[in-house]
Design an enzyme around this catalytic site. Sequence first.
Site, mmCIF file in Angstrom:
data_model
loop_
_atom_site.group_PDB
_atom_site.id
_atom_site.type_symbol
_atom_site.label_atom_id
_atom_site.label_comp_id
_atom_site.label_asym_id
_atom_site.label_seq_id
_atom_site.Cartn_x
_atom_site.Cartn_y
_atom_site.Cartn_z
ATOM 1 N N CYS A 1 41.849 27.044 47.211
ATOM 2 C CA CYS A 1 42.295 28.188 48.030
ATOM 3 C C CYS A 1 41.368 28.481 49.203
ATOM 4 O O CYS A 1 41.788 29.054 50.204
ATOM 5 C CB CYS A 1 42.414 29.436 47.163
ATOM 6 S SG CYS A 1 43.539 29.191 45.786
ATOM 7 N N HIS B 1 43.677 35.045 52.173
ATOM 8 C CA HIS B 1 44.380 34.034 51.385
ATOM 9 C C HIS B 1 45.409 34.754 50.522
ATOM 10 O O HIS B 1 45.109 35.775 49.900
ATOM 11 C CB HIS B 1 43.376 33.261 50.524
ATOM 12 C CG HIS B 1 44.036 32.525 49.401
ATOM 13 N ND1 HIS B 1 45.054 31.628 49.618
ATOM 14 C CD2 HIS B 1 43.854 32.580 48.048
ATOM 15 C CE1 HIS B 1 45.462 31.154 48.445
ATOM 16 N NE2 HIS B 1 44.757 31.719 47.481
ATOM 17 N N ASN C 1 51.839 31.587 46.555
ATOM 18 C CA ASN C 1 50.470 31.168 46.876
ATOM 19 C C ASN C 1 50.507 29.678 47.229
ATOM 20 O O ASN C 1 50.812 28.847 46.368
ATOM 21 C CB ASN C 1 49.584 31.431 45.647
ATOM 22 C CG ASN C 1 48.146 31.002 45.849
ATOM 23 O OD1 ASN C 1 47.831 30.261 46.770
ATOM 24 N ND2 ASN C 1 47.269 31.463 44.970
HETATM 25 O O1 UT7 Z 1 44.691 31.612 44.590
HETATM 26 C C1 UT7 Z 1 43.623 31.476 43.701
HETATM 27 C C2 UT7 Z 1 43.228 32.742 43.149
HETATM 28 N N1 UT7 Z 1 44.230 33.212 42.240
HETATM 29 C C3 UT7 Z 1 44.259 34.503 41.970
HETATM 30 O O2 UT7 Z 1 43.518 35.253 42.520
HETATM 31 C C4 UT7 Z 1 45.230 34.959 40.913
HETATM 32 C C5 UT7 Z 1 44.599 36.062 40.116
HETATM 33 N N2 UT7 Z 1 45.388 36.515 38.995
HETATM 34 C C6 UT7 Z 1 46.605 37.105 39.116
HETATM 35 O O3 UT7 Z 1 47.146 37.193 40.191
HETATM 36 C C7 UT7 Z 1 47.233 37.708 37.878
HETATM 37 O O4 UT7 Z 1 46.307 37.684 36.835
HETATM 38 C C8 UT7 Z 1 48.528 36.992 37.450
HETATM 39 C C9 UT7 Z 1 49.640 37.311 38.427
HETATM 40 C C10 UT7 Z 1 48.315 35.512 37.343
HETATM 41 C C11 UT7 Z 1 48.980 37.510 36.077
HETATM 42 O O5 UT7 Z 1 49.156 38.901 36.109
HETATM 43 P P1 UT7 Z 1 48.489 39.815 34.995
HETATM 44 O O6 UT7 Z 1 48.865 41.184 35.311
HETATM 45 O O7 UT7 Z 1 47.023 39.488 34.928
HETATM 46 O O8 UT7 Z 1 49.242 39.365 33.693
HETATM 47 P P2 UT7 Z 1 48.671 38.690 32.364
HETATM 48 O O9 UT7 Z 1 48.251 37.290 32.615
HETATM 49 O O10 UT7 Z 1 47.691 39.616 31.728
HETATM 50 O O11 UT7 Z 1 49.956 38.657 31.459
HETATM 51 C C12 UT7 Z 1 50.592 39.862 30.997
HETATM 52 C C13 UT7 Z 1 51.800 39.521 30.177
HETATM 53 C C14 UT7 Z 1 51.505 38.522 29.067
HETATM 54 O O12 UT7 Z 1 52.292 38.885 27.957
HETATM 55 P P3 UT7 Z 1 51.647 39.708 26.737
HETATM 56 O O13 UT7 Z 1 50.542 38.840 26.205
HETATM 57 O O14 UT7 Z 1 51.167 40.994 27.316
HETATM 58 O O15 UT7 Z 1 52.805 39.867 25.793
HETATM 59 C C15 UT7 Z 1 52.009 37.208 29.598
HETATM 60 O O16 UT7 Z 1 52.392 36.310 28.614
HETATM 61 O O17 UT7 Z 1 52.801 38.901 30.998
HETATM 62 C C16 UT7 Z 1 53.196 37.662 30.407
HETATM 63 N N3 UT7 Z 1 53.561 36.735 31.495
HETATM 64 C C17 UT7 Z 1 54.773 36.696 32.053
HETATM 65 N N4 UT7 Z 1 55.902 37.376 31.807
HETATM 66 C C18 UT7 Z 1 56.984 37.103 32.557
HETATM 67 C C19 UT7 Z 1 52.761 35.830 32.119
HETATM 68 N N5 UT7 Z 1 53.450 35.200 33.079
HETATM 69 C C20 UT7 Z 1 54.701 35.714 33.052
HETATM 70 C C21 UT7 Z 1 55.868 35.460 33.806
HETATM 71 N N6 UT7 Z 1 56.978 36.182 33.534
HETATM 72 N N7 UT7 Z 1 55.899 34.565 34.799
#
Ligand code: UT7
Length: 335
Positions: free
Chosen positions: A114, A262, A292
């Site tokens: 990135c 980014h 992204n």
């Molecule tokens: O470009 C390089 C740098 N990248 C970044 O900076 C990305 C940084 N991270 C993020 O943007 C976020 O952490 C994400 C968008 C990747 C994820 O969002 P989050 O709010 O941190 O969600 P999470 O990973 O804590 O997941 C929450 C819930 C989980 O379910 P449970 O365990 O709470 O039941 C996941 O399994 O959401 C679930 N989940 C989804 N649900 C529906 C994960 N992906 C999905 C999905 N659709 N696509």
Amino acid sequence: MYNSKIIGLGHYVPENVVTNDDLSKLMDTNDEWIQERTGIKERRHVIKGEDTTTTMGVKAAKIAIERAGIDKDEIDFIVFATLSPDYYFPGPGVLVQRDLGIKTVGALDVRNQCSGFVYGISVADQYIKSGMYKNVLVIGSEVHSTGLDMTTRGRGVSVIFGDGAGAAVVSREEDTAKGILSTHLHSEGQHAEELSLIAPGMGKRWVTDIIEENDPNDESYFPYMNGQFVFKNAVVRFSEVIMEGLQTNGLTPADINMLVPHQANLRISQFVQKKFGLSNDQVYNNIMNYGNTTAASIPIALTEAWEKGKVKDGDLVILAAFGSGFTWGSVIIRW
Ligand code: UT7
């Protein structure tokens, strides 16, 4: 003494639009979750066989060169940033040299994910400031879609990333008050595996191992991201590296005209916007349309901002990136 200046910008994205609803037919996800957590509405995916990381980079580069008003043979050096090269080796830099029909100039591949475009601009800037080169072509291009786990298992990653390319021609600027004022680069390899694609690689598992093991549950050849950990680091590092750039130049957040972060997550951009007290007009976001696109995200966003007249002569423009490595960086530009 010279400065360097961006004199031409271009971008290219594949025509194939993939909406959140399209993805929900492949995996257990939904539009509401994706928009709420990331801001993404749709992204582009290449049609296999039509576009590659290199061909998209070439298309973006042609536009950038034309807008720069120079001939391709005036390009002295090529820098290509990507995590998704056409071949394991050689990298796409030499393929651009071939496909653009440029004379045998040097071609460098940057592997900083990135932050790749920011690292690439920094390289171009230093070559120009040293007097070695006059015009450097910097490309960021990615094809993610063909390498993502498009099942529910991979949904935490696969809904986020999209394909596309952007390019800039960086040129010698005699007025040292203008152009790229400074660049700032960092890394923290301690967290290398928190956002990574481990195989195939010479370190752990090569292609032959994967074939031999033939394990349907093997996830090591799909990208992995510890989303929450990456998010927490991103908001801190984005802020730090923007501040570092401002302070180096005796500037404050009030001097910023346009921040092009980014496009990792709309919530990250909004956090940074709030932290620096910037208005919606002072931060350019397009993650809703492209997801992204890693090394391509800044040059695509910068090109669009410039095309819309949001980046004007004399403006203080800041590029900032954070991602896998971890690596992060900023570029401070007096446009
Ligand atoms: O470009 C390089 C740098 N990248 C970044 O900076 C990305 C940084 N991270 C993020 O943007 C976020 O952490 C994400 C968008 C990747 C994820 O969002 P989050 O709010 O941190 O969600 P999470 O990973 O804590 O997941 C929450 C819930 C989980 O379910 P449970 O365990 O709470 O039941 C996941 O399994 O959401 C679930 N989940 C989804 N649900 C529906 C994960 N992906 C999905 C999905 N659709 N696509």
